[in-house]
Design a protein around this motif. Structure first.
Motif, PDB file in Angstrom:
ATOM      1  N   ASN A  25       0.810  -1.224   0.000  1.00  0.00           N
ATOM      2  CA  ASN A  25       0.000   0.000   0.000  1.00  0.00           C
ATOM      3  C   ASN A  25       0.843   1.274   0.000  1.00  0.00           C
ATOM      4  N   ALA A  72      -6.425   9.190  -0.577  1.00  0.00           N
ATOM      5  CA  ALA A  72      -5.984   7.808  -0.773  1.00  0.00           C
ATOM      6  C   ALA A  72      -5.689   7.155   0.580  1.00  0.00           C
ATOM      7  N   SER A  73      -5.129   7.947   1.500  1.00  0.00           N
ATOM      8  CA  SER A  73      -4.773   7.382   2.810  1.00  0.00           C
ATOM      9  C   SER A  73      -6.016   7.003   3.613  1.00  0.00           C
ATOM     10  N   ASN A  75      -8.309   5.327   2.544  1.00  0.00           N
ATOM     11  CA  ASN A  75      -8.697   3.985   2.085  1.00  0.00           C
ATOM     12  C   ASN A  75      -7.484   3.051   2.048  1.00  0.00           C
ATOM     13  N   ILE A  77      -4.131   3.473   1.688  1.00  0.00           N
ATOM     14  CA  ILE A  77      -2.874   3.729   0.963  1.00  0.00           C
ATOM     15  C   ILE A  77      -1.941   4.551   1.865  1.00  0.00           C
TER      16      ILE A  77
ATOM     17  N   SER B 129      -7.387   5.573  -4.724  1.00  0.00           N
ATOM     18  CA  SER B 129      -7.277   4.366  -3.888  1.00  0.00           C
ATOM     19  C   SER B 129      -8.171   3.248  -4.426  1.00  0.00           C
ATOM     20  N   HIS B 133      -6.782  -0.344  -5.545  1.00  0.00           N
ATOM     21  CA  HIS B 133      -7.286  -1.578  -4.945  1.00  0.00           C
ATOM     22  C   HIS B 133      -8.080  -2.429  -5.955  1.00  0.00           C
TER      23      HIS B 133
END
Lengths: 353, 324
Positions: A25, A72-73, A75, A77, B129, B133
Motif C-alpha cells: 500500500n 488515498a490514505s 482507504n 494507501i 485508492s 485496490h
C-alpha cells in the motif's frame, strides 16, 4: 544488524525500497520521482521495481496532489510525496494544514492520515529567496503534524521508515547539503523512533542543541573546542515534533549553558522556542543567557558576496561558545580546514542545485 | 411494492427527512444550544436524496460546509449528526467538528470540511485508492459553484481526467457564494459544466430540483464510472431558501430578490415530486402521512438524543491530535 557505508541520499533510497517491499500500500509520487536523476538519487530504481501504478511522476499541482494523498490514505494507501524544493510545497499548505493536520482531531479520532511528505531544503549556491527556505517552524507550529529533520545517513533511513509507517502526517525535511554525506547505515528495517535525540558529543561546559545540517557544522567545532578545554554536549534532535525535551533539559541542568543552532530565520524559530522553554523551565539552572544562532531575518540572498554574511557555520559556533564562557578561542585552525567556498557543501559540488 | 414505487417512496422519504432536520434546526437555533456555524440546505434536498440513494453504501462521498443533506442522503446517522451540532460527546466527530465536519464511514460518508474546495482532492484521492485496490466503488465529490473557482478544483479535475479515476463530481449550483452572485465570480455565458467538459471530463447539466431526474442521471453515470470510463461531472441548478449560514431568511438584505426566492420556492423539490408520485400512484396520501409521522418521530428522537447526551469531558481537549 550489519552496517555499511551509504550516502544520505542512498539511505533515503534504501528506506523507500524497503518500505515499498514491505507494504504494497506504500506508493511514491512527486515531480521527477522517475526521471533519470531520481531526485538526487533518492528515488532511483523504484519505478522499475514496483511499477508505474505505485511510483509516478505527477502534474505540477502541489495542493491537489497533497489532498489526493490524504484521500488515498483514507482507504488504506500510504503515500510518500516528494518535492525537490520545499518552497514549491507552500502551494499545498491548505491541504496540509486544513486537512492532513486536522483530520484526526476534527473527526473525533475517527481516522488518521498516514502520509509522508518529503521536502528538500538547503542553502548556498545562489538558490536565493525562493529556493532555500527552511520552514520547519511553520510545520512545527501546526498541531497534528510531525516534523522530522535527520542529520546522519543512518537516521535518514531509520527516520524515513518510521515516517512512512507512522499513523500520522509527517513532514520529512532533507537538507540538500546532507545528501552526499556518507555514514554507517544498518541493513534491514532499522527504524529510528521519533522524539529521541542523539547525543553526538559529551561535555559539561555548554549544551549545543542542533538539527539537520547545522549539526554537521557543530561537529566540525568539537575538536577545536576540546583543545581549548571546552567540552560540549551536542544534541542532534532528529525530530522537531515531537521534540525530546527531556534530553535538552537533562543536559542544560548539567551544563547551565545553552546554544541552539537553527537553519532558518531567527524570529519565531524552533531555536527561539527551545530558548524560551529552557528559560522558563530551568531559569535557576542557567549560568549565562541562552543563545540562539539562526539566520538573520532577511530572505536568503542570491549573490555569493551577500550569502557569505548571511549563513553561519563552524567558526561562528566557536565564537558563540567562547563568548558564553568568556573565553578567547582562535578560529584559525578551522579556517585552514575549510578549503571549499562558503556557498557549497564541498569542492565536489558544482551545481546547478 | 414494485421497485419503481419503492424508489419514489425512498426519494420522497429522504427529502422530507432532510427538510425536517434542517427546518427544526432553523426553528430551534435561537435557543443557543447549537453553538456553531450552520449552513442549511432547505430547498436543495433533491440532489442529496437522489445521489445518496443512487450510490451504493460502500461508495465514498465527501462534501463541504453545507453537508447535512449529503450526509443524511447517504444514510448518515441523524442522531450522531445532531449530537455533533450540539457539541456533544456522542456526536459523529465527538463534538470536535460541529456542523461543518460530519463523518459516517459506515455508509461511506468520509468527511465534510469547511474550506471551499477542500475535499475535492480528497475525493479524487479516494478515487485513486479505488483504482489501486481494483474495486468497483465510486468516489463522489459534492461541491458548489464557488468551489469550481478554486485552484485546487482545476488541479484535482486535471488529475482525475489524466488517470481516468472513478470519481463522480456533483456540483450544486445555487448561484451564490455567501452574498456574491455568479455574475461577479464567473464570466457571463460560460457554463460550469461546459468548462469542465473542455478539461476532458464528460459533463452534463440537469435540474437539481427534479429528484427523479437526478436519481436516474446519477445511477447511469455511476454505472459508467464503475465500468472504468473515468470521471464524470454533473451540474445541478438548485436554490437555498435560507441565508448562507444560519437559520434565517435574508432576502431583505438586497443581494437577491424576494421574487427570485419565490420563483424557486414554487419549484420546491419535495412538493413537485410528491405531486408526481401521487399522480402516478407510486405513493398514497396514507403512505405520506405515515412517512411524515415516522420522520417526525426520528427527528424528535435525534434532537432529544443530542440534548440529553453528555458534553465531552475536558480531558478530551488534547486527545486525538496524534494517534500516538
Amino acid at each position: 544488524m550489519t552496517e555499511r557505508k551509504l550516502t544520505f541520499s542512498g539511505a533515503v533510497n534504501e528506506a523507500l525500497h524497503q518500505a515499498m517491499q514491505q507494504d504494497r500500500n506504500v506508493i511514491c509520487y512527486g515531480l521527477g520521482v522517475d526521471d533519470p536523476k531520481g531526485v538526487f538519487g533518492t528515488t532511483l530504481g523504484l519505478k522499475e521495481k514496483f511499477g508505474p501504478k505505485r511510483v509516478f511522476d505527477m502534474p505540477t499541482s502541489e495542493n491537489a496532489m497533497t489532498g489526493i494523498a490524504i484521500g488515498a490514505s483514507l482507504n488504506g494507501i500510504r503515500p510518500v510525496m516528494t518535492h525537490q524544493r520545499l518552497d514549491f510545497f507552500l502551494l499545498a499548505m491548505d491541504q496540509l494544514v486544513n486537512n492532513a493536520a486536522k483530520w484526526r482531531y476534527m473527526f473525533g479520532g475517527k481516522r488518521s492520515i498516514p502520509i509522508t511528505i518529503r521536502l528538500i531544503l538547503g542553502r548556498g549556491w545562489g538558490q536565493g529567496p525562493t529556493h532555500s527556505q527552511n520552514l520547519q517552524a511553520w510545520f512545527a507550529h501546526i498541531p497534528g503534524l510531525k516534523v522530522v529533520m535527520p542529520t546522519t545517513a543512518a537516521d535518514a533511513k531509520g527516520l524515513l521508515l518510521s515516517s512512512i509507517f507512522d499513523p500520522d502526517p509527517v513532514v520529512f525535511l532533507e537538507h540538500r547539503w546532507l545528501h552526499n554525506l556518507i555514514g554507517d547505515v544498518p541493513q534491514g528495517d532499522a527504524r529510528v523512533p521519533f522524539g529521541k535525540a542523539q547525543l553526538l558529543n559529551k561535555g559539561n561546559d555548554v549544551t549545543i542543541v542542533s538539527f539537520s545540517y547545522m549539526t554537521i557544522e557543530a561537529l566540525h567545532t568539537m575538536e577545536l573546542l576540546k583543545k581549548n578545554g571546552v567540552n560540549c554536549d551536542l544534541i542532534d534532535l532528529r525530530t522537531i515534533c515531537p521534540l525530546d525535551w527531556e534530553s535538552v533539559f537533562t543536559s542544560v541542568k548539567k551544563t547551565g549553558r545553552l546554544l541552539v543552532l537553527d537553519t532558518s530565520n531567527e524570529t519565531c524559530s524552533v531555536a527561539g522556542e527551545i530558548v524560551a522553554r529552557v528559560s522558563m523551565e530551568l531559569f535557576g539552572a542557567l549560568k549565562s543567557a541562552p543563545v540562539r544562532m539562526a539566520l538573520p531575518d532577511f530572505p536568503s540572498p542570491t549573490s555569493p558576496a551577500l550569502s557569505k554574511a548571511f549563513y553561519q557555520g563552524a567558526e561562528d559556533i566557536v565564537k558563540a561558545v567562547a563568548g558564553m564562557l568568556g573565553k578567547k578561542i582562535s578560529i584559525d585552525d578551522l579556517k585552514k580546514q575549510h578549503t571549499s567556498p562558503h556557498d557549497v557543501p564541498g569542492d565536489w559540488f558544482k551545481g546547478p542545485f | 411494492m414494485a421497485q419503481k414505487q419503492k424508489i419514489s417512496h425512498e426519494l420522497l422519504r429522504r427529502m422530507k427527512h432532510i427538510r425536517l432536520v434542517e427546518e427544526t434546526i432553523a426553528e430551534r437555533y435561537s435557543e443557543g444550544k447549537m453553538r456553531c456555524p450552520t449552513h442549511l440546505c432547505t430547498g436543495q434536498e433533491a440532489v442529496s436524496a437522489a445521489v445518496g440513494l443512487a450510490l451504493r453504501p460502500d461508495d465514498f462521498a465527501v462534501s463541504s460546509h453545507r453537508a447535512h443533506g449529503h450526509y443524511l442522503g447517504k444514510g448518515g446517522d441523524v442522531n450522531a449528526m445532531m449530537a455533533e451540532i450540539y457539541g456533544k460527546a456522542t456526536g459523529c466527530s465527538a463534538g470536535k467538528g460541529g456542523s461543518m465536519h460530519l463523518i459516517d464511514e459506515s455508509v461511506g460518508f468520509m468527511g465534510s470540511t469547511a474550506i471551499v474546495g477542500g475535499t475535492v482532492p480528497v475525493g479524487v484521492g479516494l478515487g485513486l485508492s479505488i483504482q489501486l485496490h481494483g474495486t468497483t466503488q465510486v468516489s463522489c465529490v459534492f461541491l458548489g459553484d464557488g468551489a469550481v473557482e478554486e485552484g485546487v478544483f482545476f488541479e484535482s479535475m486535471n488529475f482525475a481526467v489524466l488517470r481516468k479515476l472513478p470519481v463522480l463530481f456533483i456540483c450544486e449550483n445555487n448561484f451564490y457564494s455567501v452574498y456574491s452572485p455568479l455574475s461577479v465570480r464567473q464570466p457571463k455565458g460560460r457554463a460550469i459544466y461546459k468548462m469542465v467538459e473542455a478539461m476532458g471530463c464528460p459533463a452534463e447539466k440537469g435540474d437539481g430540483n427534479d429528484v427523479e431526474a437526478v436519481y436516474k442521471k446519477v445511477l447511469k453515470t455511476a454505472g459508467q464510472i464503475r465500468r472504468g470510463k473515468g470521471p464524470y461531472f454533473l451540474e445541478f441548478d438548485t436554490y437555498r431558501w435560507r441565508e448562507h449560514c444560519g437559520p434565517n431568511f435574508d432576502n431583505d438584505l438586497g443581494y437577491r430578490t424576494n421574487q427570485e426566492y419565490l420563483k424557486w420556492k414554487k419549484r420546491d423539490p419535495i412538493l413537485l415530486f410528491e405531486k408526481k408520485s401521487l399522480g402516478r400512484k407510486d405513493v398514497s396520501r396514507q403512505d405520506i402521512a405515515k412517512m411524515e409521522t415516522d420522520i417526525k418521530q426520528a427527528v424528535d428522537m435525534a434532537f432529544a438524543f443530542a440534548e440529553n447526551s453528555p458534553f465531552p469531558s475536558v480531558d478530551e481537549l488534547g486527545k486525538d491530535v496524534y494517534t500516538k
